[in-house]
Design an enzyme around this catalytic site. Structure first.
Site, PDB file in Angstrom:
ATOM      1  N   ASN A 176      -0.869 -11.233   8.634  1.00 30.15           N
ATOM      2  CA  ASN A 176      -2.220  -9.796   8.638  1.00 30.15           C
ATOM      3  C   ASN A 176      -2.868 -10.649   8.713  1.00 30.15           C
ATOM      4  OD1 ASN A 176      -2.462  -6.879   8.924  1.00 30.15           O
ATOM      5  ND2 ASN A 176      -4.127  -7.551   7.149  1.00 30.15           N
ATOM      6  N   GLU A 177      -3.970 -10.320   9.651  1.00 28.37           N
ATOM      7  CA  GLU A 177      -5.953 -10.680   9.694  1.00 28.37           C
ATOM      8  C   GLU A 177      -6.288 -11.981   8.995  1.00 28.37           C
ATOM      9  OE1 GLU A 177      -7.366  -6.291   9.478  1.00 28.37           O
ATOM     10  OE2 GLU A 177      -7.266  -7.235   7.541  1.00 28.37           O
ATOM     11  N   HIS A 197       1.498  -9.928   4.829  1.00 23.87           N
ATOM     12  CA  HIS A 197       0.019  -8.454   5.197  1.00 23.87           C
ATOM     13  C   HIS A 197      -0.469  -8.751   3.465  1.00 23.87           C
ATOM     14  CE1 HIS A 197      -1.517  -4.664   6.501  1.00 23.87           C
ATOM     15  NE2 HIS A 197      -2.795  -4.900   5.523  1.00 23.87           N
ATOM     16  N   GLN A 200       0.216  -1.107   0.449  1.00 20.40           N
ATOM     17  CA  GLN A 200      -0.161  -0.463  -0.330  1.00 20.40           C
ATOM     18  C   GLN A 200       1.635   0.871  -0.044  1.00 20.40           C
ATOM     19  OE1 GLN A 200      -2.376  -1.818   3.365  1.00 20.40           O
ATOM     20  NE2 GLN A 200      -3.829  -0.404   2.198  1.00 20.40           N
TER      21      GLN A 200
END
Length: 429
Positions: free
Chosen positions: A157-158, A113, A19
């Site tokens: 991540n998540e 991620h 990102q």
């Protein structure tokens, strides 16, 4: 009133490589961006050019008074082809960590991620059991190079995000991409194009965000365990965990059973993977309320964020208390944020969230730190560059950084290691 935090408390912000770095063109998400009929609103392109500007960016974080920074290492940069590891990229991330220490910033590293190398799609991606071992090998290579300098690491991540997406799109034929917005959903032809760009066919194309069935979820959990084992073997002092995306789950009369099921899907089913971890990363943005007919819509007149969900900073404390009922493990807030053009709403979101967080700590829940999402107004997956989560604005024509008031406020809290909210929040929910 003044709320003091422990001396060792981590104060910072978070980003993900894809990102903010720009030009991660070996990643599966890059293929999705450029597929025919892609649902992504913008190309990530140079993003905010953090790959080249990390030194200045970390210095800026330090100048605000922040003492930690969560960032991710891009797997597709480290291993652009299966079994081929880039020393240049390993050196790059080693230097990112060095710059953190040079500026008295504690690095909190995420190994994955959301994004995976394109080559992984050629062998079935996250539906192939071998992916767990391949991910662990990548983590091992990174840790042999720089693991002794990584005090905290999140494997994935998540890990529960695919489950949440499945709930959201339960009536669709296949899983949407990360950050998918229902209004922008188009026919699935783009996925065939993305598979082709990864050098494979659609039947092999299985990205992380599609891992929501029982078999693929077990592969994800196995990847976490294997990665944890190799990293702890190399540097036992590193604290290892994973992060979960967790809204606060609430119930009104008649919705208790449904709320309990959702909480199990989002959290309970991952407890077995967390067993043996040093901490858990909690990522909270809002709450979900369940009644006898399922999820209750946001109340008419309630404030919503630019992402369309309820503005409810108190969900952070509620979520941490729900976790503490089932797990006795240190918590790190690895994401808590709001998309808003009005930065004053972000300031209040942070302060109200921290007020609740402090109350959790007063009740004996161990919290290691608070990392706001995000450092910058960055690329938000299919939503492109429109949502503004950052405490630092970025002019993408010039890449000029401008610190917002929220950045100064969070920095002041960090410098004082305390939240001072005298006379504030008279009308909070």
């Amino acid at each position: 009133m003044k709320y003091n935090f422990p001396k060792s408390f981590l104060w910072g912000t978070a980003t993900s490589a894809y990102q903010v770095e720009g030009n991660n063109n070996k990643s599966d998400m890059w293929a999705e961006e450029y597929s025919e009929g892609s649902p992504y609103r913008d190309y990530s392109g140079d993003a905010v050019d953090h790959y080249n500007r990390y030194k200045q960016d970390i210095e800026l974080m330090a100048s605000l008074g922040l003492n930690s920074y969560r960032f991710s290492i891009e797997w597709s940069r480290i291993e652009p082809e299966q079994g081929v590891f880039s020393q240049v990229e390993l050196n790059h991330y080693r230097d990112v960590i060095k710059v953190c220490y040079d500026n008295k910033i504690t690095p909190v590293v995420t190994m994955m991620h959301f994004t995976s190398p394109q080559w992984l799609m050629k062998i079935g991606g996250w539906k192939n059991p071998k992916t767990a071992e391949l991910f662990a090998t990548y983590c091992e290579v990174v840790f042999k190079e720089m693991g002794r300098d990584i005090p905290y690491v999140l494997t994935i991540n998540e890990v529960n995000l695919p489950v949440m997406l499945k709930e959201l799109f339960i009536n669709l034929d296949f899983m949407p991409p990360v950050g998918m917005d229902a209004k922008s959903w188009t026919a699935p032809g783009w996925r065939e194009s993305a598979a082709q760009k990864c050098g494979t066919t659609v039947d092999q194309y299985f990205t992380f965000h599609m891992a929501s069935d029982e078999v693929s979820l077990e592969i994800v959990k196995d990847a976490h365990r294997k990665a944890r084992a190799v990293m702890k073997k190399i540097n036992p002092s590193t604290k290892v965990g994973l992060s979960l995306a967790l809204p606060e789950i609430q119930a009104i009369e008649g919705g208790e059973e449904q709320a309990a099921k959702v909480w199990h899907d989002y959290f309970g089913q991952f407890i077995s993977a967390i067993a043996g971890d040093d901490f858990i990363g909690v990522q909270n943005y809002t709450r979900e309320i369940y009644g006898p007919k399922g999820q209750v819509p946001v109340a008419e007149g309630a404030e919503v964020t630019a992402m369309g969900y309820e503005y409810y900073p108190e969900a952070l404390a509620g979520t941490i208390r729900n976790i503490a009922k089932e797990l006795d493990i240190p918590v790190m807030v690895t994401e808590h944020g709001i998309a808003a053009n009005d930065d004053s709403r972000r300031v209040e979101f942070i302060e109200r969230g921290l007020k609740g967080l402090h109350s959790c700590m007063e009740d004996g829940i161990q919290v290691l730190g608070y990392l706001y999402w995000s450092t910058f107004d960055n690329y938000e997956w299919t939503f492109g560059y429109e949502p503004k989560f950052g405490i630092i604005a970025v002019n993408r024509d010039t890449q000029e950084r401008t610190v917002k008031e929220s950045g100064r406020v969070l920095g002041e809290i960090s410098r004082n290691n305390a939240l001072n909210v005298e006379g504030k929040f008279q009308n909070e929910v």
